[in-house]
Design an enzyme around this catalytic site. Sequence first.
Site, PDB file in Angstrom:
ATOM      1  N   TRP A   1       0.828  -1.210   0.000  1.00  0.00           N
ATOM      2  CA  TRP A   1       0.000   0.000   0.000  1.00  0.00           C
ATOM      3  C   TRP A   1       0.859   1.256   0.000  1.00  0.00           C
ATOM      4  O   TRP A   1       0.544   2.221  -0.689  1.00  0.00           O
ATOM      5  CB  TRP A   1      -0.979  -0.017   1.180  1.00  0.00           C
ATOM      6  CG  TRP A   1      -1.914  -1.173   1.080  1.00  0.00           C
ATOM      7  CD1 TRP A   1      -2.004  -2.235   1.935  1.00  0.00           C
ATOM      8  CD2 TRP A   1      -2.881  -1.428   0.039  1.00  0.00           C
ATOM      9  NE1 TRP A   1      -2.957  -3.114   1.489  1.00  0.00           N
ATOM     10  CE2 TRP A   1      -3.510  -2.654   0.342  1.00  0.00           C
ATOM     11  CE3 TRP A   1      -3.262  -0.743  -1.108  1.00  0.00           C
ATOM     12  CZ2 TRP A   1      -4.506  -3.208  -0.464  1.00  0.00           C
ATOM     13  CZ3 TRP A   1      -4.259  -1.297  -1.918  1.00  0.00           C
ATOM     14  CH2 TRP A   1      -4.860  -2.508  -1.586  1.00  0.00           C
TER      15      TRP A   1
ATOM     16  N   LYS B   1     -12.097  -2.103   6.505  1.00  0.00           N
ATOM     17  CA  LYS B   1     -11.362  -3.003   7.396  1.00  0.00           C
ATOM     18  C   LYS B   1     -11.848  -2.855   8.833  1.00  0.00           C
ATOM     19  O   LYS B   1     -12.276  -3.824   9.433  1.00  0.00           O
ATOM     20  CB  LYS B   1      -9.858  -2.737   7.318  1.00  0.00           C
ATOM     21  CG  LYS B   1      -9.174  -3.462   6.167  1.00  0.00           C
ATOM     22  CD  LYS B   1      -8.891  -2.586   5.006  1.00  0.00           C
ATOM     23  CE  LYS B   1      -8.298  -3.362   3.825  1.00  0.00           C
ATOM     24  NZ  LYS B   1      -7.619  -2.459   2.914  1.00  0.00           N
TER      25      LYS B   1
ATOM     26  N   ASP C   1      -1.694   6.623   6.316  1.00  0.00           N
ATOM     27  CA  ASP C   1      -2.735   5.714   5.831  1.00  0.00           C
ATOM     28  C   ASP C   1      -3.005   4.723   6.968  1.00  0.00           C
ATOM     29  O   ASP C   1      -2.182   3.864   7.258  1.00  0.00           O
ATOM     30  CB  ASP C   1      -2.224   4.996   4.570  1.00  0.00           C
ATOM     31  CG  ASP C   1      -3.200   3.921   4.079  1.00  0.00           C
ATOM     32  OD1 ASP C   1      -4.279   3.754   4.686  1.00  0.00           O
ATOM     33  OD2 ASP C   1      -2.871   3.252   3.071  1.00  0.00           O
TER      34      ASP C   1
HETATM   35  C1  LIG Z   1      -7.004  -1.956   1.863  1.00  0.00           C
HETATM   36  C2  LIG Z   1      -5.998  -0.903   1.993  1.00  0.00           C
HETATM   37  C3  LIG Z   1      -5.909   0.152   1.075  1.00  0.00           C
HETATM   38  C4  LIG Z   1      -6.763   0.233  -0.154  1.00  0.00           C
HETATM   39  O1  LIG Z   1      -8.017   0.694   0.169  1.00  0.00           O
HETATM   40  P1  LIG Z   1      -9.125   0.976  -0.948  1.00  0.00           P
HETATM   41  O2  LIG Z   1     -10.213   1.562  -0.122  1.00  0.00           O
HETATM   42  O3  LIG Z   1      -9.459  -0.338  -1.575  1.00  0.00           O
HETATM   43  O4  LIG Z   1      -8.568   1.927  -1.929  1.00  0.00           O
HETATM   44  C5  LIG Z   1      -4.962   1.127   1.300  1.00  0.00           C
HETATM   45  N1  LIG Z   1      -4.148   1.081   2.350  1.00  0.00           N
HETATM   46  C6  LIG Z   1      -4.200   0.091   3.253  1.00  0.00           C
HETATM   47  C7  LIG Z   1      -3.260   0.078   4.412  1.00  0.00           C
HETATM   48  C8  LIG Z   1      -5.124  -0.934   3.102  1.00  0.00           C
HETATM   49  O5  LIG Z   1      -5.168  -1.929   3.997  1.00  0.00           O
END
Ligand SMILES: *Cc1c(COP(=O)(O)O)cnc(C)c1O
Length: 361
Positions: free
Chosen positions: A103, A197, A173
């Site tokens: 990511w 998540k 993030d």
């Molecule tokens: C799942 C995830 C993403 C991607 O998220 P989307 O909403 O599908 O764009 C980005 N960063 C992390 C750490 C993730 O676990």
Amino acid sequence: MANRIVNFNAGPSTLPLDVLKIVQEELLDYKGTGMSLMEISHRSPEFDAVNEEAIKLTRELLGLDDTFHVLFLGGGASTQFAMVPLNLLPKDKCGAYVDTGTWSTKAIKEAGIIGRMHLAGSSRDDDYRRIPKPSELDVPADAAYLHITSNNTIKGTQYHDFPEIPNVPLICDMSSDICSRVIDFKKFSLIYAGAQKNLGPAGATMVIVRDELLQKCKDGNPSMLDYRTHAPKKSMYNTPPAFGIYVVKLVLEWIKNQGGLAAVEKVNRAKQELIYGVFDTHPDYYRGTADKDSRSWMNVTFRLPSEDLEKKFIADGKAAGLGGLKGHRSVGGCRASIYNAMTLEGCEKLVEFMEAFKKAN
Ligand SMILES: *Cc1c(COP(=O)(O)O)cnc(C)c1O
């Protein structure tokens, strides 16, 4: 009750049963409106109350005041990979990034398209088994910000110590570990997280941005990609992901009712201790893919002695009512995602299964 499994999916992932029950109860007639929340105007007083409450609960749980804007945008965390540099990376500065796997690598790619990216640290040479220590980072003085990914969902690593660089805003993030533990959220200037998540269904992306940083946004972006469009409108410049925001609000209430992040952290601590305990008892059988001091409390990643055993582990687990134990397609192996909504009992079942599987195989 429907036949629900113990769901270790990485994302979208399990939601608290109590939340799903409220959704079910309110689905056809939201609070006497005679409509589903999906069917009412986002400008209605009913939805406005939901949005306001979601914002309020976010600030309350994370210990933030109203100098932080709380937004719920579309486009997933992946759109934030671009929105961050589009808004916050001016031509005369660089965006500093730490690469801790998939990511963050994707965030780095977007930054490179938009401006000057500086790699401040990376654990790529260690196959992303670990999180670089704050002391290892090289953040130039002309960095507009430092971007990190608090939890690597795929490789199963997590920051347990956050870097702090004087005068360089920290951007994070937190898609896969937001609201899972007590941290000083005020250290961050911008936090984003896809909901699917730890917060709710896919579709809503939480963005928390310090007002001071908003003032530094670059001009010239399309309206939808400019944080300054969304902040004063509380995400209602256009139609926000209303149903997602509603479920996020319910999940935040569920966290609050348990006693907030401290209570959630306590359960999360116990959950990961249980499973990593099995690794530490049988290190030659259940081989954790993350270094001990970088282990994720949210995504427990591991290998078995052979790929055939891994396949059998995943299949037998499924047959035993434990779903989603397959590792990410890019790395293989096994993964148990144990976000907030995964119960301690669910983890106990997994541990029992792991012990029994090892004996039998
Ligand atoms: C799942 C995830 C993403 C991607 O998220 P989307 O909403 O599908 O764009 C980005 N960063 C992390 C750490 C993730 O676990």
